[in-house]
Design a protein around this motif. Structure first.
Motif, short mmCIF file in Angstrom:
data_model
loop_
_atom_site.label_atom_id
_atom_site.label_comp_id
_atom_site.label_asym_id
_atom_site.label_seq_id
_atom_site.Cartn_x
_atom_site.Cartn_y
_atom_site.Cartn_z
N GLN A 6 0.78 -1.12 -0.11
CA GLN A 6 0.03 0.07 0.02
C GLN A 6 0.84 1.32 0.05
O GLN A 6 1.86 1.23 0.68
N GLY A 7 0.46 2.20 -0.90
CA GLY A 7 1.23 3.51 -1.16
C GLY A 7 0.93 4.15 -2.35
O GLY A 7 -0.16 4.11 -2.78
N SER A 8 1.65 5.21 -2.42
CA SER A 8 1.51 6.18 -3.85
C SER A 8 2.66 6.07 -4.67
O SER A 8 3.71 6.07 -4.03
N TYR A 9 2.38 5.65 -5.67
CA TYR A 9 3.39 5.39 -6.58
C TYR A 9 3.10 5.85 -8.22
O TYR A 9 2.09 6.16 -8.66
N SER A 10 4.34 5.91 -9.07
CA SER A 10 4.19 6.34 -10.46
C SER A 10 4.67 5.04 -11.05
O SER A 10 5.88 4.40 -10.70
N LEU A 11 3.92 4.71 -12.23
CA LEU A 11 4.43 3.43 -12.60
C LEU A 11 4.84 3.73 -14.30
O LEU A 11 4.06 4.54 -14.84
N SER A 12 5.64 2.89 -15.00
CA SER A 12 6.11 3.25 -16.39
C SER A 12 6.72 1.97 -16.77
O SER A 12 6.98 0.99 -15.82
N ILE A 13 7.05 1.75 -18.01
CA ILE A 13 7.77 0.61 -18.61
C ILE A 13 8.76 0.88 -19.11
O ILE A 13 9.17 1.62 -19.97
N PRO A 14 9.79 0.04 -18.57
CA PRO A 14 11.43 0.53 -19.01
C PRO A 14 11.84 -0.24 -20.08
O PRO A 14 12.69 -0.12 -20.92
N ALA A 15 11.26 -1.45 -20.40
CA ALA A 15 11.71 -2.27 -21.52
C ALA A 15 10.56 -3.07 -22.12
O ALA A 15 9.55 -3.34 -21.35
N SER A 16 10.72 -3.65 -23.19
CA SER A 16 9.63 -4.58 -24.10
C SER A 16 9.64 -5.82 -23.43
O SER A 16 10.64 -6.50 -23.27
N PRO A 17 8.58 -6.66 -23.22
CA PRO A 17 8.66 -8.10 -22.98
C PRO A 17 9.01 -8.44 -24.32
O PRO A 17 9.04 -8.23 -25.35
N PRO A 62 5.06 1.62 -24.21
CA PRO A 62 4.50 3.07 -23.97
C PRO A 62 5.21 4.25 -23.22
O PRO A 62 6.02 3.69 -22.34
N GLY A 63 5.03 5.32 -23.53
CA GLY A 63 5.64 6.34 -22.87
C GLY A 63 4.92 6.95 -21.84
O GLY A 63 5.53 7.97 -20.87
N ASP A 64 3.73 6.52 -21.30
CA ASP A 64 2.80 7.05 -20.42
C ASP A 64 3.50 6.59 -18.81
O ASP A 64 3.96 5.47 -18.76
N PRO A 114 -7.63 -2.69 -5.04
CA PRO A 114 -6.67 -3.31 -6.00
C PRO A 114 -6.85 -2.98 -7.41
O PRO A 114 -5.79 -3.03 -8.10
N ASP A 115 -7.84 -2.64 -7.85
CA ASP A 115 -8.03 -2.23 -9.36
C ASP A 115 -7.63 -0.67 -9.66
O ASP A 115 -8.19 0.21 -9.01
N LEU A 116 -6.69 -1.08 -10.43
CA LEU A 116 -6.02 0.50 -10.97
C LEU A 116 -6.23 0.62 -12.43
O LEU A 116 -5.63 1.43 -12.91
N THR A 117 -7.25 -0.03 -12.90
CA THR A 117 -7.51 0.22 -14.44
C THR A 117 -7.88 1.86 -14.64
O THR A 117 -7.53 2.15 -15.84
N SER A 118 -8.75 2.55 -13.54
CA SER A 118 -9.09 3.76 -13.75
C SER A 118 -7.94 4.93 -13.91
O SER A 118 -8.08 5.85 -14.38
N ALA A 119 -6.61 4.29 -13.83
CA ALA A 119 -5.49 5.08 -13.94
C ALA A 119 -5.22 5.53 -15.27
O ALA A 119 -4.49 6.53 -15.58
N GLY A 120 -5.43 4.64 -16.09
CA GLY A 120 -5.07 4.79 -17.50
C GLY A 120 -4.71 3.39 -18.21
O GLY A 120 -4.69 2.57 -17.48
N THR A 121 -4.40 3.43 -19.46
CA THR A 121 -4.09 2.36 -20.15
C THR A 121 -2.73 2.45 -20.68
O THR A 121 -2.32 3.22 -21.33
N LEU A 122 -2.04 1.26 -20.43
CA LEU A 122 -0.77 1.25 -21.15
C LEU A 122 -0.63 0.46 -22.61
O LEU A 122 -0.90 -0.64 -22.37
N THR A 123 -0.43 1.21 -23.60
CA THR A 123 -0.65 0.71 -24.86
C THR A 123 0.75 0.18 -25.43
O THR A 123 1.47 1.23 -25.80
N PHE A 124 0.86 -0.95 -26.08
CA PHE A 124 2.15 -1.24 -26.44
C PHE A 124 1.89 -1.28 -28.07
O PHE A 124 0.99 -1.57 -28.72
#
Length: 587
Positions: A313-324, A335-337, A348-358
């Motif tokens: 539990q906490g406050s975070y910023s999530l990003s994608i550093p590399a491709s799977p 994605p650069g978001d 636990p549902d964080l889908t409202s924060a936005g979509t990560l599009t590859f």
């Protein structure tokens, strides 16, 4: 100044026999001794006349003293009676106090300021006073000789001595006709001094006793307090220890529950590619602070459908550093978001924060850096993924290499097709049109001769042809040989071009431009094509007007053709060409 009190005298007459001052006091002392004597002890027999026998009792000395005392003066006897009683009372009090001290108990009277009237009189002072009275009565000399008795009547003294109680002074009979003179000031001084001494002694004794009792009481109080404090401390420590254990267990359980990672869900969009499924999981860079405010900067992983990302539990910023890496080695455009999320156990549902599009990356466009980063992050997702990660990375590299090879082949084929479109060829040679001319010129071929014109214009830009080796004309300033090379059959391949900037400028200068059909617009097009766009007709005309045939700008066509067209010429039948070159001595 106060007058001293007069000395008191006690006259004796036949009608009223005088008696010693202390006779009544001695009788009272014997009566007191009889009342206070211990059991089994006989009091001393009184040898003085008894009024009960019919004998006249001597009159009270206090009455005689009062009769002979001046008005307002106190009789001296007032300080004498009761002296023995006070001494006995004081001695009894001392004995009781000593007994109480021996038994460890405090005396009943705790008054620290004793009454002087209750104190005992010093026996030595009393004895001295009695001696003084006896001397004054004439029954004892100031310095009695050895063998003398203290009494004038031997029988009475002996009788008294036989019945005397130890420590008690027997009464002294007074000789008839004697006058007893007592110094009342001295008596009072002795008594006051005795009382003061007794008072000081008793006060000191009581203070010492009280101090000892106070010290003992204080020590007992301190010891009791310390014992109580120790007991309370031990009890408190035991209670605190028990409470701490239970509290720590409860706190630890609550802490563990609050810090248990939450399995979250994100919104993820992956390209739908045929035959491509999840190979390695998606790396997620997590930065922020947990519920305790501790800084977090780490990499976690989730599935391609956005599940499986576990966060405290906490406050975070999530990003994608590399491709799977896909199951077939496919890599994706990350994605650069950056998503900002608040993780709680209740949400636990964080889908409202936005979509990560590859995005899809063509295999040929995948770089070595992308493959290396994907391999590094995939290998960090657990030790059991190492072998699978190496296999996926190898698939990604091989897929990329195959795509690159195919792309190269496609590019070469396309280049060949484009080259064929601008390729001029005959049986003896072939060449390519300069890139600057493509789409702007037209080629006309006749056998081994090829002439290049500006589209829609009859004026030649250059001519490529074959002539016999015997012809060696190099032309002039207006029309000139640009390049020549021998062919396999012994002829020469020649590149010939007019220098249109010079020709038009000279015609205008000579006034023949109109006659020849030269215009400035035509001259600009020709100069632009022959110089590859590096010259203008106006600049060439000015140069020619200034320098004539020595103007450098008129030779721009020579430089352009030697740099573009001539290098593209390829002679056919190269064996025959080499033989011809050997014969002619050409390069």
């Amino acid at each position: 100044m106060n007058e001293p009190e007069p000395r008191t005298t006690f006259p004796t007459t036949p009608d009223e026999p005088a008696r010693a001052d202390l006779a009544p006091s001695a009788a009272e002392e014997r009566a007191t001794q009889k009342d206070t004597a211990p059991d089994g002890v006989q009091p001393a027999q009184d040898s003085s006349p008894d009024p009960a026998d019919g004998n006249d009792a001597p009159p009270d000395i206090s009455d005689a003293a009062q009769d002979t005392q001046p008005d307002g003066a106190q009789p001296a006897q007032d300080s004498l009676p009761g002296t023995a009683d006070a001494a006995q009372d004081t001695e009894a009090a001392d004995n009781n106090a000593a007994t109480d001290a021996a038994q460890g108990s405090a005396p009943a009277d705790t008054d620290t300021d004793p009454d002087p009237a209750d104190d005992a009189i010093d026996e030595t002072a009393v004895d001295a006073l009695l001696h003084q009275v006896k001397v004054a009565a004439g029954v004892e000399d100031d310095e009695p000789e050895e063998g003398d008795t203290a009494s004038g009547d031997t029988d009475v003294s002996d009788a008294d001595a036989g019945n005397a109680t130890p420590g008690v002074t027997a009464p002294v009979p007074v000789a008839p006709g004697r006058v007893i003179s007592v110094d009342t000031d001295e008596v009072r001084r002795v008594l006051e001094q005795s009382r003061a001494t007794a008072y000081a002694t008793e006060t000191q004794r009581r203070e010492t006793l009280l101090r000892q009792q106070s010290d003992e009481k204080r020590n007992r109080t301190i010891a009791t307090a310390l014992a109580l404090v120790l007991v309370l401390a031990l009890a408190g420590f035991a209670a605190y220890t028990a409470w701490s254990v239970v509290s720590n267990q409860q706190s630890q359980a609550a802490w563990d529950e609050a810090h248990e990672p939450v399995s979250t869900t994100l919104s993820v969009a992956m390209p739908q590619l045929d035959g491509v499924t999840q190979g390695s999981r998606i790396p997620v860079s997590v930065r922020g602070a947990d519920l305790d405010g501790n800084a977090v900067d780490e990499t976690r992983y989730m599935n391609w459908d956005g599940t499986g990302l576990e966060l405290v539990q906490g406050s975070y910023s999530l990003s994608i550093p590399a491709s799977p890496i896909g199951s077939d080695g496919t890599l994706f455009q990350v994605p650069g978001d950056v998503l900002s999320v608040e993780v709680t156990r209740d949400q636990p549902d964080l889908t409202s924060a936005g979509t990560l599009t590859f995005g899809e990356i063509p295999a040929a466009d995948v770089t070595d850096e992308q493959i290396s980063a994907a391999k590094q992050y995939a290998a960090s997702d657990g030790a059991d993924t190492t072998e699978a990660t190496l296999e996926l990375a190898a698939l990604a590299e091989s897929k990329r290499d195959a795509a690159v090879a195919q792309q190269r082949a496609d590019q070469e084929a396309q280049a060949a097709a484009e080259r064929a479109q601008y390729l001029v060829s005959c049986d003896l040679y072939e060449f390519e049109l300069p890139e600057y001319w493509r789409g702007k010129v037209t080629v006309r071929q006749d056998g081994t001769t090829a002439i290049v014109y500006p589209t829609g214009s009859p004026n030649r830009l250059c001519t490529v042809f074959v002539r016999p080796a015997s012809e060696s004309s190099a032309g002039d300033v207006g029309n000139s040989l640009i390049y020549q090379t021998p062919l396999a059959n012994g002829d020469m391949l020649v590149v010939w071009a007019p220098r249109w900037g010079y020709l038009v400028a000279e015609a205008e200068k000579n006034g023949t431009a109109a006659e020849k059909g030269y215009t400035a617009e035509m001259a600009q097009t020709l100069v632009d094509l022959q110089s590859g766009g590096t010259q203008t007709y106006a600049a060439v005309k000015a140069d020619v007007d200034a320098h004539g045939s020595d103007a450098d700008s008129i030779f721009a066509v020579d430089d352009f053709l030697n740099e573009t067209l001539v290098p593209s010429i390829e002679l056919k039948q190269p064996e025959r060409r080499r033989a011809a070159c050997a014969k002619l001595g050409c390069a």
